[in-house]
Design a protein around this motif. Structure first.
Motif, PDB file in Angstrom:
ATOM      1  N   ASP A 190       0.819  -1.212   0.000  1.00 56.79           N
ATOM      2  CA  ASP A 190       0.000   0.000   0.000  1.00 56.79           C
ATOM      3  C   ASP A 190       0.851   1.260   0.000  1.00 56.79           C
ATOM      4  O   ASP A 190       0.363   2.345   0.324  1.00 56.79           O
ATOM      5  CB  ASP A 190      -0.946   0.006   1.204  1.00 56.79           C
ATOM      6  N   GLY A 191       2.128   1.127  -0.364  1.00 56.23           N
ATOM      7  CA  GLY A 191       3.051   2.243  -0.336  1.00 56.23           C
ATOM      8  C   GLY A 191       3.805   2.350   0.977  1.00 56.23           C
ATOM      9  O   GLY A 191       4.821   3.042   1.059  1.00 56.23           O
ATOM     10  N   THR A 192       3.338   1.651   1.995  1.00 56.63           N
ATOM     11  CA  THR A 192       3.993   1.645   3.312  1.00 56.63           C
ATOM     12  C   THR A 192       4.330   0.231   3.761  1.00 56.63           C
ATOM     13  O   THR A 192       5.452  -0.051   4.177  1.00 56.63           O
ATOM     14  CB  THR A 192       3.087   2.311   4.361  1.00 56.63           C
ATOM     15  N   PHE A 193       3.352  -0.653   3.691  1.00 52.19           N
ATOM     16  CA  PHE A 193       3.515  -2.015   4.185  1.00 52.19           C
ATOM     17  C   PHE A 193       3.438  -3.037   3.053  1.00 52.19           C
ATOM     18  O   PHE A 193       2.751  -2.815   2.050  1.00 52.19           O
ATOM     19  CB  PHE A 193       2.429  -2.353   5.219  1.00 52.19           C
ATOM     20  N   LEU A 194       4.131  -4.153   3.245  1.00 52.25           N
ATOM     21  CA  LEU A 194       3.906  -5.325   2.410  1.00 52.25           C
ATOM     22  C   LEU A 194       2.661  -6.027   2.933  1.00 52.25           C
ATOM     23  O   LEU A 194       2.498  -6.194   4.142  1.00 52.25           O
ATOM     24  CB  LEU A 194       5.106  -6.280   2.483  1.00 52.25           C
ATOM     25  N   ILE A 195       1.780  -6.446   2.036  1.00 47.97           N
ATOM     26  CA  ILE A 195       0.529  -7.098   2.428  1.00 47.97           C
ATOM     27  C   ILE A 195       0.524  -8.495   1.818  1.00 47.97           C
ATOM     28  O   ILE A 195       0.661  -8.651   0.610  1.00 47.97           O
ATOM     29  CB  ILE A 195      -0.685  -6.292   1.948  1.00 47.97           C
ATOM     30  N   MET A 196       0.376  -9.509   2.666  1.00 49.46           N
ATOM     31  CA  MET A 196       0.542 -10.893   2.215  1.00 49.46           C
ATOM     32  C   MET A 196      -0.683 -11.728   2.568  1.00 49.46           C
ATOM     33  O   MET A 196      -1.314 -11.532   3.610  1.00 49.46           O
ATOM     34  CB  MET A 196       1.783 -11.510   2.858  1.00 49.46           C
ATOM     35  N   SER A 197      -1.007 -12.676   1.690  1.00 50.54           N
ATOM     36  CA  SER A 197      -2.037 -13.668   1.979  1.00 50.54           C
ATOM     37  C   SER A 197      -1.377 -15.029   2.163  1.00 50.54           C
ATOM     38  O   SER A 197      -0.259 -15.266   1.693  1.00 50.54           O
ATOM     39  CB  SER A 197      -3.065 -13.738   0.836  1.00 50.54           C
ATOM     40  N   ASP A 198      -2.090 -15.924   2.862  1.00 50.39           N
ATOM     41  CA  ASP A 198      -1.543 -17.268   3.089  1.00 50.39           C
ATOM     42  C   ASP A 198      -2.559 -18.361   2.787  1.00 50.39           C
ATOM     43  O   ASP A 198      -2.408 -19.501   3.234  1.00 50.39           O
ATOM     44  CB  ASP A 198      -1.037 -17.404   4.535  1.00 50.39           C
ATOM     45  N   GLY A 199      -3.615 -18.019   2.043  1.00 47.34           N
ATOM     46  CA  GLY A 199      -4.635 -18.999   1.701  1.00 47.34           C
ATOM     47  C   GLY A 199      -5.785 -19.039   2.684  1.00 47.34           C
ATOM     48  O   GLY A 199      -6.797 -19.699   2.427  1.00 47.34           O
ATOM     49  N   SER A 200      -5.655 -18.336   3.794  1.00 44.14           N
ATOM     50  CA  SER A 200      -6.739 -18.261   4.776  1.00 44.14           C
ATOM     51  C   SER A 200      -7.573 -17.017   4.498  1.00 44.14           C
ATOM     52  O   SER A 200      -7.476 -16.407   3.432  1.00 44.14           O
ATOM     53  CB  SER A 200      -6.154 -18.191   6.191  1.00 44.14           C
ATOM     54  N   GLU A 201      -8.409 -16.616   5.475  1.00 42.91           N
ATOM     55  CA  GLU A 201      -9.173 -15.373   5.334  1.00 42.91           C
ATOM     56  C   GLU A 201      -8.405 -14.162   5.853  1.00 42.91           C
ATOM     57  O   GLU A 201      -8.950 -13.046   5.887  1.00 42.91           O
ATOM     58  CB  GLU A 201     -10.518 -15.476   6.078  1.00 42.91           C
ATOM     59  N   PHE A 202      -7.138 -14.343   6.238  1.00 42.22           N
ATOM     60  CA  PHE A 202      -6.374 -13.248   6.824  1.00 42.22           C
ATOM     61  C   PHE A 202      -5.429 -12.605   5.811  1.00 42.22           C
ATOM     62  O   PHE A 202      -4.878 -13.267   4.923  1.00 42.22           O
ATOM     63  CB  PHE A 202      -5.573 -13.746   8.025  1.00 42.22           C
ATOM     64  N   LEU A 203      -5.237 -11.303   5.971  1.00 41.63           N
ATOM     65  CA  LEU A 203      -4.212 -10.551   5.259  1.00 41.63           C
ATOM     66  C   LEU A 203      -3.257  -9.981   6.298  1.00 41.63           C
ATOM     67  O   LEU A 203      -3.688  -9.431   7.321  1.00 41.63           O
ATOM     68  CB  LEU A 203      -4.834  -9.423   4.428  1.00 41.63           C
ATOM     69  N   TYR A 204      -1.948 -10.098   6.019  1.00 43.82           N
ATOM     70  CA  TYR A 204      -0.911  -9.727   6.979  1.00 43.82           C
ATOM     71  C   TYR A 204      -0.138  -8.519   6.457  1.00 43.82           C
ATOM     72  O   TYR A 204       0.313  -8.502   5.315  1.00 43.82           O
ATOM     73  CB  TYR A 204       0.044 -10.899   7.199  1.00 43.82           C
ATOM     74  N   PHE A 205       0.044  -7.522   7.315  1.00 41.76           N
ATOM     75  CA  PHE A 205       0.748  -6.296   6.955  1.00 41.76           C
ATOM     76  C   PHE A 205       2.127  -6.316   7.616  1.00 41.76           C
ATOM     77  O   PHE A 205       2.235  -6.350   8.848  1.00 41.76           O
ATOM     78  CB  PHE A 205      -0.038  -5.075   7.418  1.00 41.76           C
ATOM     79  N   TYR A 206       3.187  -6.281   6.784  1.00 44.19           N
ATOM     80  CA  TYR A 206       4.561  -6.375   7.277  1.00 44.19           C
ATOM     81  C   TYR A 206       5.320  -5.067   7.031  1.00 44.19           C
ATOM     82  O   TYR A 206       5.148  -4.410   6.007  1.00 44.19           O
ATOM     83  CB  TYR A 206       5.308  -7.508   6.571  1.00 44.19           C
ATOM     84  N   ASN A 207       6.174  -4.743   7.995  1.00 45.42           N
ATOM     85  CA  ASN A 207       7.109  -3.643   7.821  1.00 45.42           C
ATOM     86  C   ASN A 207       8.173  -4.084   6.814  1.00 45.42           C
ATOM     87  O   ASN A 207       8.846  -5.097   7.040  1.00 45.42           O
ATOM     88  CB  ASN A 207       7.745  -3.297   9.168  1.00 45.42           C
ATOM     89  N   PRO A 208       8.372  -3.361   5.699  1.00 46.73           N
ATOM     90  CA  PRO A 208       9.314  -3.823   4.668  1.00 46.73           C
ATOM     91  C   PRO A 208      10.786  -3.687   5.069  1.00 46.73           C
ATOM     92  O   PRO A 208      11.643  -4.249   4.394  1.00 46.73           O
ATOM     93  CB  PRO A 208       8.982  -2.922   3.471  1.00 46.73           C
ATOM     94  N   GLU A 209      11.065  -2.962   6.130  1.00 48.15           N
ATOM     95  CA  GLU A 209      12.448  -2.803   6.580  1.00 48.15           C
ATOM     96  C   GLU A 209      12.837  -3.842   7.620  1.00 48.15           C
ATOM     97  O   GLU A 209      13.933  -4.389   7.594  1.00 48.15           O
ATOM     98  CB  GLU A 209      12.659  -1.387   7.124  1.00 48.15           C
ATOM     99  N   THR A 210      11.928  -4.121   8.553  1.00 49.41           N
ATOM    100  CA  THR A 210      12.230  -5.085   9.623  1.00 49.41           C
ATOM    101  C   THR A 210      11.564  -6.434   9.392  1.00 49.41           C
ATOM    102  O   THR A 210      11.922  -7.411  10.045  1.00 49.41           O
ATOM    103  CB  THR A 210      11.754  -4.529  10.973  1.00 49.41           C
ATOM    104  N   PHE A 211      10.561  -6.476   8.502  1.00 53.82           N
ATOM    105  CA  PHE A 211       9.757  -7.669   8.215  1.00 53.82           C
ATOM    106  C   PHE A 211       9.024  -8.179   9.450  1.00 53.82           C
ATOM    107  O   PHE A 211       8.706  -9.359   9.574  1.00 53.82           O
ATOM    108  CB  PHE A 211      10.609  -8.765   7.577  1.00 53.82           C
ATOM    109  N   SER A 212       8.780  -7.258  10.380  1.00 49.69           N
ATOM    110  CA  SER A 212       7.957  -7.587  11.539  1.00 49.69           C
ATOM    111  C   SER A 212       6.483  -7.419  11.167  1.00 49.69           C
ATOM    112  O   SER A 212       6.120  -6.564  10.350  1.00 49.69           O
ATOM    113  CB  SER A 212       8.310  -6.690  12.726  1.00 49.69           C
TER     114      SER A 212
END
Length: 355
Positions: free
Chosen positions: A226-248
């Motif tokens: 979204d211009g700030t966070f990496l957004i990932m899916s894993d096949g479930s109903e959840f979407l995960y937002f990660y810090n692209p610098e720390t990957f937390s």
């Protein structure tokens, strides 16, 4: 050991046992029922508390980070708002306070979206050739340049595609032990995830030189930003937002429509506050509010690929890329021979039953 000491211990144990039984009996004297086990976001849940003594001091309901304290009501009815809650499965903790004692109870509810998804029409504007060896897992534009991630162990790759000709301008292979999945581009870095290895790769966008790796705690399916966070899916109903610098992991949201969770979220594309997601094994792409996880559209592409293009190794619809300048979407599938440029007609839509 003296008899007095023995009697003292016996007396204390009787008192403790009586106290525990008293609390247990008091808890059993309460009956709590909720009006819904599944409720639309924004509506109220009614809690009905019945007590053999018909009175207590106060009651507190806690859901997520929201806590609401009510004084005793002779109606035995309490209205709990859900507008501040996120979507998904929740645990309601009820604490009833009476004469210095606290009695706790736990119940489960599910908060679903209050929006009925619409089914917009679309128009095919152009078709282009697409490499049928590309098991498409990720698709994204940077300007007019189209980047593609492909999957299957031993066949996974990162590609720069001349989409108008269907040719490959640049390609690097992923190590054969990895199954390539989604990709996204942020600050001139290409991020590519893998399926079950919990490992992602970072590449210089211009040279395709690998400049780093990162890890995550789930399977990797789709990826966007979204211009700030990496957004990932894993096949479930959840979407995960990660810090692209720390990957937390910064946060996660649950994706729901008005009927329940929407899982099998695969390839992702972020566009102006919304996330478009392929629903794996189906011909649907869903449009998700990135702030709330509510599905607002379901786009049906069941008939987009003519049967004349079918071949033995063809697989499901997968791959969404937004061309910012044209304001159009490009979609394809795993080993599809065609890349479609489409316009989604947001203003022409109707609600339909879920399929």
């Amino acid at each position: 050991m003296s008899k007095i000491y023995v009697y003292l211990l016996l007396g204390l144990s009787i008192i403790f046992s009586f106290s525990c039984d008293y609390i247990k009996n008091k808890e059993n004297a309460f009956s709590i029922t909720f009006s819904h086990s599944q409720i639309s976001h924004g509506t109220y849940i009614t809690a009905l508390i019945q007590h053999s003594q018909n009175s207590f001091d106060s009651v507190k309901f806690s859901i997520d980070t929201v806590s609401l304290l009510f004084p005793y009501s002779s109606s035995n009815s309490y209205q709990i708002p859900t507008s501040a809650l996120t979507l998904g499965k929740k645990n309601i903790t009820t604490n009833i306070y009476e004469s210095g004692q606290t009695y706790s109870f736990s119940n489960a509810i599910t908060v679903v979206s209050d929006i009925t998804p619409v089914y917009p029409k679309y128009t095919v504007l152009n078709t282009y050739n697409h490499a049928i060896d590309a098991y498409t897992q990720g698709l994204e534009f940077s300007g007019d340049s189209l980047y593609e991630s492909t999957g299957i162990k031993g066949e996974s790759s990162l590609r720069l595609v001349q989409y108008k000709k269907g040719s490959i301008l640049k390609k690097i292979d992923v190590l054969p032990e990895y199954f390539g999945e989604g990709l996204t581009i942020l600050h001139d870095i290409v991020y590519q995830i893998t399926w079950q290895a919990q490992t992602g790769f970072m590449y210089d966008k211009a040279s395709f030189r690998q400049i780093g790796t990162f890890s995550y705690g789930t399977e990797g399916w789709g990826l966007c930003n979204d211009g700030t966070f990496l957004i990932m899916s894993d096949g479930s109903e959840f979407l995960y937002f990660y810090n692209p610098e720390t990957f937390s992991l910064v946060k996660q949201i649950a994706v729901y429509d008005n009927a329940g969770p929407v899982s099998q979220l695969n390839e992702l594309e972020y566009v102006q506050g919304y996330i478009y997601a392929n629903v794996y094994t189906t011909n649907f792409i869903v449009k998700i509010d990135a702030a709330t996880g509510k599905v607002v559209q379901r786009i049906n592409f069941s008939n987009i690929l003519d049967k004349a293009y079918m071949h033995d190794n063809i697989d499901v619809l997968n791959g969404i890329a937004w061309h910012k300048t044209n304001n159009t979407f490009f979609i394809t599938g795993k080993r599809w021979p065609i890349l479609f440029e489409i316009q989604i007609q947001d203003s022409v839509a109707e609600s339909k039953p879920l399929m």
